[in-house]
Design an enzyme around this catalytic site. Structure first.
Site, short mmCIF file in Angstrom:
data_model
loop_
_atom_site.label_atom_id
_atom_site.label_comp_id
_atom_site.label_asym_id
_atom_site.label_seq_id
_atom_site.Cartn_x
_atom_site.Cartn_y
_atom_site.Cartn_z
N GLU A 53 0.86 -1.18 0.00
CA GLU A 53 0.00 0.00 0.00
C GLU A 53 0.90 1.23 0.00
OE1 GLU A 53 -2.76 0.42 3.30
OE2 GLU A 53 -3.65 2.19 2.38
N CYS A 252 -6.60 1.11 3.11
CA CYS A 252 -7.54 2.24 3.15
C CYS A 252 -7.39 3.15 1.94
CB CYS A 252 -7.33 3.04 4.43
SG CYS A 252 -7.69 2.12 5.91
N ASN A 383 -12.03 -3.06 1.05
CA ASN A 383 -10.89 -3.36 1.93
C ASN A 383 -11.41 -3.73 3.30
OD1 ASN A 383 -8.27 -3.35 3.14
ND2 ASN A 383 -8.66 -1.27 3.85
N GLU A 384 -11.60 -2.74 4.14
CA GLU A 384 -12.05 -3.03 5.52
C GLU A 384 -13.46 -2.50 5.72
OE1 GLU A 384 -9.15 -1.31 8.15
OE2 GLU A 384 -7.97 -3.14 8.21
O1 AHR Z 1 -1.91 -1.19 7.01
C1 AHR Z 1 -2.37 0.07 7.36
C2 AHR Z 1 -3.88 0.15 7.29
O2 AHR Z 1 -4.44 -0.66 8.26
C3 AHR Z 1 -4.52 -0.33 6.02
O3 AHR Z 1 -4.59 0.64 5.06
C4 AHR Z 1 -5.88 -0.71 6.45
O4 AHR Z 1 -6.45 -1.70 5.64
C5 AHR Z 1 -5.72 -1.08 7.90
O5 AHR Z 1 -6.64 -0.44 8.69
#
Ligand code: AHR
Length: 665
Positions: A53, A252, A383-384
């Site tokens: 990321e 994120c 993602n989350e």
């Molecule tokens: O790894 C950092 C962040 O942690 C990522 O972007 C997210 O998916 C998680 O909350």
């Protein structure tokens, strides 16, 4: 009464003897049994992968080897990263000159260029500060390119120098601008000295106005020698892990703080200069680690991610927005009746990766130099995300993807937490929908990892498969800037990973998070790799990941003590695999106690060569870390090991991960 005294005497006696043994170095004995005759399940090639990321300057300022920050003057503060030490915006600058930013409207995605008015060429300087400086190496070549158009007056030369903090030149080159039209100029600079915090100074000969844009500088020596490519040293460490997959681009960052600022893959492909710059969502996420100069140039876009995965032999695993902005931020929802463009992005991405060059998106891939497909097999939706809003949107994606590409494996997510309402709701709903793979995330204390090696023992073997997509032990607390990549965290992750491996029937993909961080530009710690502008090192956690990933094997086999898996009894953890391709039996043993432990392993069901190797990862103190100064302080040490009558005896060092490899006859 007499019995009681006797028991107390006996107990004290035993404790005394044990302490004496430990004092004189005789360790506790443990008897394990391996049955190599049966394969419990296949270990998938995706078992251990990496998750990339653009957080912590991982892309711009990191993996992407571009050295100029804000090369096309598109940041919200369009001169951010550029210094004009001899110019003053409150004067006519008769002794130097000054740059202005011109914002034009038009069909192009980047709208700014720089117009430099040089009144006195002895005085005017334009300096780029790089990403916390520029790392340059003595005698190495750096390739500079820029767009320029001479407008008024007569500027005969553009002079470009690396400079140190005292302004001394560390290498130079010259460009002769010869057109009033936008023209691409290229030049080379050889660095005369190694310097971690060089800057790039641009000066001129002559007076007048010159327009400049896309001022770009890369080391010649990049990963695979690709022009304007990735940092070779960083990719090398990733490649050394033999990752089974590459999950990208987030995290994120996929979701965006708002929907408008989400990651849109279509804006990241095609000519670099036309990729629209976007503020990085980590720019302002943490006020204690604010990085106002963090933007996404998308120099690494989806094409480059697919190419990187291909280079490393890793399966690409792209993640797309599902129409929900980060729920830790605005949580904006796209209305259900407006979800189509998001779904279309997913369908088009599959065409971009796998379509023939006759298809519209396959054609784009071909034009970018990759006629062959990228063989994408997985796609992640969201993602989350959590709650009914996610499930509702996921269903629409699933239907559309499966009707057009039934073979595509969809990765869904159970939210950011390892347990609790959101997790339980998401997991249950996705199970009802027969979801294929669910992504679980956990950022937890080291003790949690040691206590949860059995997490997947009870998961339904017939239910959805699991992607442990983001996990890392947090030495202080999640998102604390005090978290360390220390040995206790890495060792605890190793203990937990034996549980992932033992449950390979359910857990099909796993990855640590985040992957890397710039030592000065980071927002989130811990991270698997740390880099500055010249160097990169692997943390102890990296070496744990690497030991598992390079010894993943092809088949899970049983290793037990008294008929039970080792999941923390006497602080011991174990898993074992066979590798039918390399013809190896591989045993992973973790000892989290502060005592050495004697291990006897009876190995049944296979004939082995009597001599093998043991790789041991350990450190004297649980708070130990690697660093730029001692980058491999905690790294595996290899020794020989011998079998006797198909049995193995070894002394597991306190606080250690050991990987034993024996050749199968
Ligand atoms: O790894 C950092 C962040 O942690 C990522 O972007 C997210 O998916 C998680 O909350």
């Amino acid at each position: 009464m007499r019995i009681d005294i006797k028991i107390r005497f006996t107990t004290n006696f035993v404790i005394g003897i044990l302490s004496l043994f430990s004092f004189i170095g005789i360790a506790q004995e443990n008897h394990l049994t391996i049955d190599a005759s049966k394969s419990i399940t296949k270990i998938r090639p995706t078992m251990y992968g990496v998750f990339f990321e653009d957080i912590n300057f991982a892309a711009d300022g990191g993996l992407y080897a571009e050295m100029i920050k804000n090369r096309s003057f598109e940041f919200s503060e369009p001169k951010m990263g550029w210094l004009e030490p001899n110019s003053n915006k409150h004067s006519f600058n008769n002794k130097s000159g000054i740059a202005s930013i011109v914002k034009y409207t038009g069909h192009r995605t980047n709208h700014n260029y720089c117009s430099i008015f040089i009144k006195n060429d002895k005085g005017y300087e334009l300096i780029n500060e790089g990403f916390r400086g520029m790392g340059i190496k003595k005698d190495a070549q750096y390739n500079l390119s820029l767009l320029a158009a001479q407008k008024e007056g007569h500027i005969t030369k553009i002079k470009i120098n690396f400079i140190d903090s005292n302004g001394n030149s560390l290498g130079e080159t010259t460009i002769v601008p010869n057109s009033s039209e936008w023209t691409l100029y290229e030049a080379k600079i050889i660095a005369t000295k190694t310097e971690a915090k060089a800057k790039l100074k641009i000066t001129f000969e002559g007076t007048g106005t010159i327009l400049m844009d896309m001022i770009s500088l890369f080391p010649k020596d990049t990963w695979k020698g690709r022009k304007n490519g990735m940092r070779k040293d960083i990719v090398q460490l990733l490649n050394d892990m033999n990752p089974g997959f590459l999950r990208f681009p987030g995290g994120c960052i996929v979701e965006g703080r708002t929907l408008a600022k989400r990651y849109q893959w279509k804006k990241t492909v095609g000519p670099i200069k036309d990729r629209e710059i976007l503020v990085n969502r980590w720019n302002t996420e943490f006020s204690h680690r604010s990085t106002p100069d963090y933007y996404q140039s998308f120099g690494i876009g989806f094409f480059e991610y697919f190419q990187l995965a291909e280079d490393m032999g890793a399966t690409p695993l792209p993640i797309l927005s599902c129409g929900i902005a980060c729920q830790f931020n605005t949580g904006e929802l796209v209305p259900m009746e407006e979800l189509d463009p998001y779904v279309q992005d997913a369908l088009d991405l599959i065409e971009f990766a796998n379509g023939s060059i006759e298809t519209p998106w396959g054609k784009v891939r071909n034009e970018m130099g990759h006629p062959n497909t990228f063989n994408m097999k997985y796609i992640g939706i969201g993602n989350e995300q959590w709650g009914p809003e996610y499930i509702e949107r996921y269903k629409v994606f699933e239907k559309a993807i499966k009707s057009k590409y039934p073979e595509m494996i969809i990765v869904s997510g159970s939210g950011p937490f390892a347990e609790g309402d959101y997790f339980e709701y998401g997991s249950a709903e996705l199970k009802k929908l027969n979801a294929e793979i669910i992504d679980e995330h956990y950022y937890k204390p080291p003790s949690w990892f040691r206590e949860n090696a059995t997490r997947y023992d009870s998961y339904d073997r017939k239910g959805p498969k699991i992607f442990a997509g983001e996990y890392a032990a947090q030495s202080v607390a999640i998102a604390s800037p005090e978290n360390k990549n220390n040995w206790e965290c890495a060792l605890s992750e190793a203990a937990f990973m034996t549980g992932l491996e033992r449950n390979a029937e359910v857990v099909n993909l796993t990855s640590y998070a985040p992957l890397m961080a710039h030592s000065e530009g980071w927002q989130w710690t811990p991270d698997l790799l740390w880099f500055n502008n010249l160097e990169v090192y692997g943390t102890p956690n990296y070496y744990v990941q690497k030991l598992f990933a390079t010894n993943s094997g092809t088949d899970l086999i049983s290793i037990v003590e008294n008929g039970k898996p080792l999941t923390g009894q006497h602080d011991l953890y174990a898993s074992a695999v066979k590798d039918l391709v390399k013809k190896e039996l591989i045993i992973k043993l973790v000892n989290t106690s502060s005592e050495n432990q004697e291990i006897n392993i009876m190995i049944n069901g296979v004939k082995l060569v009597s001599k093998g190797i043991i790789e041991v990862l350990t450190s004297t103190d649980l708070s130990d870390e690697n660093s730029f100064i001692t980058p491999t302080k905690i790294s595996p040490i290899i020794n020989a090991i011998s079998l006797s009558k198909n049995g193995l005896k070894t002394n597991l060092k306190k606080n250690s991960l050991s990987v034993i490899k024996l050749k199968i006859k």
